[in-house]
Design an enzyme around this catalytic site. Structure first.
Site, PDB file in Angstrom:
ATOM      1  CB  SER A 128      -0.988   0.014   1.209  1.00 22.62           C
ATOM      2  OG  SER A 128      -1.855   0.993   1.048  1.00 22.62           O
ATOM      3  CG  ASP A 182      -7.376  -2.751  -2.777  1.00 22.14           C
ATOM      4  OD1 ASP A 182      -7.761  -1.834  -2.133  1.00 22.14           O
ATOM      5  OD2 ASP A 182      -5.943  -2.898  -3.021  1.00 22.14           O
ATOM      6  CG  HIS A 213      -6.013  -2.117   0.880  1.00 22.74           C
ATOM      7  ND1 HIS A 213      -5.073  -1.883  -0.370  1.00 22.74           N
ATOM      8  CD2 HIS A 213      -5.349  -1.629   1.792  1.00 22.74           C
ATOM      9  CE1 HIS A 213      -4.057  -1.059  -0.202  1.00 22.74           C
ATOM     10  NE2 HIS A 213      -3.879  -0.857   1.279  1.00 22.74           N
TER      11      HIS A 213
END
Length: 234
Positions: A128, A182, A213
Site C-alpha cells: 500500500s 481492493d 486490500h
C-alpha cells in the site's frame, strides 16, 4: 552519497524491527508497511515466506514517522506521507512526504551497505503506502537494487517519477500484486502503475488475487518463488 535524485533533507533515522534468518546475512529484504501500521505488522511474514534453501537474510521492517493524515481528519498515525485526496490517485500523495520517506529509505539502504550488504543484494518491498514509496525509491535508483516488490499499491507522483526515472532503474526486477476487490487502492490504480512502468522498460511479474486490500497465502507463495529466482540468479 545515496542514489536518489531527491534533494530532500533526511529526517531522523527510522526505527526498525530486524529479523535475521542466519549468521552474517548476505542479503537484505527491506519491507515497508502501509498506512497506520508499523514494522511489527509485517514481521510475521518471515516464517511464512522463507524457504530452506535461501541464503541467510536480514529482514528490516522500518516504522514510518508519525504524522497528521488529512483524509483521517488530521489524526496522527504512522504514515509515509500525508494523503490529501482519497478519490484522486494522481493527487493522493503529499509530495514532500514522499520525498522525505524516499530519503529515509535510501539511508537504510546505505546502512546495509555499511553492514556488508550492497545494493545489488537488497530487495525493497512495500504494501500500500509502503509499496508506493518502494516504487518511488526504485525509480530514482542510479545503482539498481536486486529487486522491487509492490503489493496493493499505485505509482505516486506518476508523471513526475516517470519523467525523472533513472536510466538504470528498469534493470530492477519488479513483482507487483493486487486484489481485484481492493476498495482502498483501486485495482485499476495498480494496473495503471504497471503500464507506466512497462513503458520505462520494467520487466514486471504481475499477479491478481480475488481479495480486498490485504495479502493472502497464495500471494506470499508467489513472492517466495520470485525471491528464489532472485537469489538463484545472483
Amino acid at each position: 552519497m545515496n542514489n536518489a535524485t531527491s534533494d530532500a533533507a533526511v529526517a531522523a533515522p527510522l526505527e526498525t524491527v530486524e529479523i535475521e534468518t542466519g549468521p552474517q546475512p548476505a542479503w537484505t529484504v527491506l519491507w515497508l508497511h502501509g498506512l497506520g501500521d508499523s514494522g511489527e505488522g509485517w514481521a510475521p511474514v518471515v516464517p511464512e515466506l522463507v524457504r530452506k534453501d535461501w541464503p541467510a537474510l536480514r529482514f528490516v521492517f522500518p516504522h514510518a514517522p508519525v504524522r497528521a493524515v488529512t483524509i483521517n481528519n488530521g489524526a496522527r498515525m504512522r504514515a509515509w506521507y500525508d494523503i490529501r485526496d482519497f478519490q484522486d490517485l494522481a493527487n493522493r500523495a503529499d509530495e514532500a512526504g514522499v520525498e522525505e520517506s524516499v530519503a529515509q529509505v535510501e539511508a537504510l539502504i546505505a546502512r546495509e551497505a555499511g553492514r556488508g550488504v550492497p545494493a545489488a543484494r537488497v530487495i525493497l518491498a512495500g504494501f500500500s503506502q509502503g509499496g508506493a514509496i518502494a516504487l518511488a525509491a526504485g525509480l530514482r535508483r542510479r545503482e539498481p537494487l536486486a529487486g522491487l516488490i509492490a503489493l496493493s499499491t499505485y505509482l505516486p507522483m506518476a508523471d513526475r517519477l516517470v519523467r525523472e526515472a533513472a536510466p538504470a532503474a528498469s534493470a530492477q526486477p519488479l513483482f507487483m500484486a493486487h486484489g481485484s476487490y481492493d476498495p482502498v487502492v483501486p485495482f485499476q490504480g495498480g494496473e495503471m502503475a504497471a503500464a507506466r512502468l512497462r513503458t520505462l522498460g520494467f520487466n514486471i511479474d504481475w499477479h491478481t488475487y480475488p481479495m480486498a486490500h490485504q495479502a493472502c497465502a497464495e500471494e506470499i507463495d508467489a513472492v517466495a518463488a520470485w525471491l528464489s529466482q532472485r537469489f538463484a540468479a545472483a
